[in-house]
Design a protein around this motif. Structure first.
Motif, short mmCIF file in Angstrom:
data_model
loop_
_atom_site.label_atom_id
_atom_site.label_comp_id
_atom_site.label_asym_id
_atom_site.label_seq_id
_atom_site.Cartn_x
_atom_site.Cartn_y
_atom_site.Cartn_z
N ASP A 125 2.36 44.95 22.15
CA ASP A 125 3.43 44.01 22.50
C ASP A 125 3.49 42.87 21.49
O ASP A 125 4.57 42.45 21.07
CB ASP A 125 3.23 43.45 23.90
CG ASP A 125 3.47 44.47 25.00
OD1 ASP A 125 4.17 45.47 24.74
OD2 ASP A 125 2.95 44.25 26.11
N ALA A 126 2.34 42.37 21.08
CA ALA A 126 2.29 41.28 20.11
C ALA A 126 2.84 41.74 18.76
O ALA A 126 3.58 41.00 18.09
CB ALA A 126 0.87 40.76 19.96
N LEU B 268 6.08 40.36 16.75
CA LEU B 268 6.05 40.00 15.33
C LEU B 268 7.23 40.66 14.61
O LEU B 268 7.95 40.01 13.85
CB LEU B 268 4.72 40.48 14.74
CG LEU B 268 4.39 40.14 13.30
CD1 LEU B 268 2.88 40.15 13.12
CD2 LEU B 268 5.02 41.07 12.33
N LEU B 269 7.45 41.94 14.88
CA LEU B 269 8.58 42.64 14.26
C LEU B 269 9.92 42.07 14.71
O LEU B 269 10.85 41.96 13.91
CB LEU B 269 8.51 44.13 14.57
CG LEU B 269 7.40 44.90 13.83
CD1 LEU B 269 7.33 46.34 14.33
CD2 LEU B 269 7.60 44.86 12.33
N ASP B 270 10.01 41.69 15.97
CA ASP B 270 11.25 41.09 16.47
C ASP B 270 11.55 39.78 15.74
O ASP B 270 12.70 39.49 15.40
CB ASP B 270 11.18 40.85 17.98
CG ASP B 270 11.17 42.14 18.79
OD1 ASP B 270 11.49 43.22 18.23
OD2 ASP B 270 10.81 42.07 19.99
N MET C 32 0.78 35.01 13.83
CA MET C 32 0.87 36.41 14.27
C MET C 32 0.61 37.39 13.13
O MET C 32 -0.05 38.40 13.34
CB MET C 32 2.22 36.69 14.94
CG MET C 32 2.33 36.07 16.31
SD MET C 32 3.80 36.47 17.32
CE MET C 32 4.99 37.18 16.27
N PRO C 33 1.10 37.11 11.90
CA PRO C 33 0.81 38.06 10.82
C PRO C 33 -0.68 38.18 10.52
O PRO C 33 -1.14 39.24 10.09
CB PRO C 33 1.57 37.48 9.62
CG PRO C 33 2.67 36.70 10.23
CD PRO C 33 2.07 36.11 11.48
N VAL C 34 -1.42 37.11 10.74
CA VAL C 34 -2.87 37.15 10.51
C VAL C 34 -3.56 37.86 11.66
O VAL C 34 -4.41 38.73 11.46
CB VAL C 34 -3.43 35.73 10.31
CG1 VAL C 34 -4.94 35.73 10.24
CG2 VAL C 34 -2.83 35.09 9.07
#
Length: 150
Positions: free
Chosen positions: A5-6, A10-12, A114-116
């Motif tokens: 979900d996370a 991130l993609l959203d 979030m990317p990390v």
């Protein structure tokens, strides 16, 4: 919230930035058609080129990460440039606003960590490349508008 979900969140968030860059490209294309040849060349070099590269890189980053994480990939459709006008400045202002919004979405995403936490090195490198290209266009936008028609 699960890791899947996370990662989708991130993609959203990345998709929101891609949408803004798509709008910038569409409106830059409309402005291009209304400019003289000299201004068209400058628009291509200063704004359209970097935004087009950022848009493509962002889509590749999105889809490559989604594939690595077994999440759905997607394609983007060209947005409407808005009500047709004969003044290229209107389109340029719309494009510059969309570039700024796209940059803000990317900054928010990177600042979220979030990317990390949920991403990977390839995603972070892709985001950094996209941000650099968008920053290049943002930096050139004021000068382009200031000297348009001169």
């Amino acid at each position: 919230m699960s890791d899947a979900d996370a990662r989708q969140d991130l993609l959203d968030a990345l998709s929101e930035g891609i949408d803004e860059l798509g709008l910038a490209l569409t409106t830059l294309g409309e402005a291009y058609e209304l400019l003289d040849e000299r201004s068209q060349d400058r628009l291509e070099d200063d704004l359209f080129g970097p935004v087009q590269k950022a848009y493509g890189r962002a889509q590749r980053t999105y889809n490559a990460f989604a594939e690595r994480r077994s999440l759905p990939t997607r394609t983007w459709t060209e947005p409407s440039p808005g009500t047709h006008v004969r003044d290229p400045r209107v389109y340029l202002e719309r494009a510059i606003e969309a570039i700024a919004e796209g940059e803000e979405r990317l900054i928010e995403l990177q600042d979220s960590m979030m990317p990390v936490t949920y991403g990977d090195p390839e995603l972070r490198a892709g985001l950094a490349d996209v941000r650099a290209l968008v920053a290049q266009a943002r930096g050139a936008s004021d000068g382009f508008m200031r000297t348009l028609g001169r």
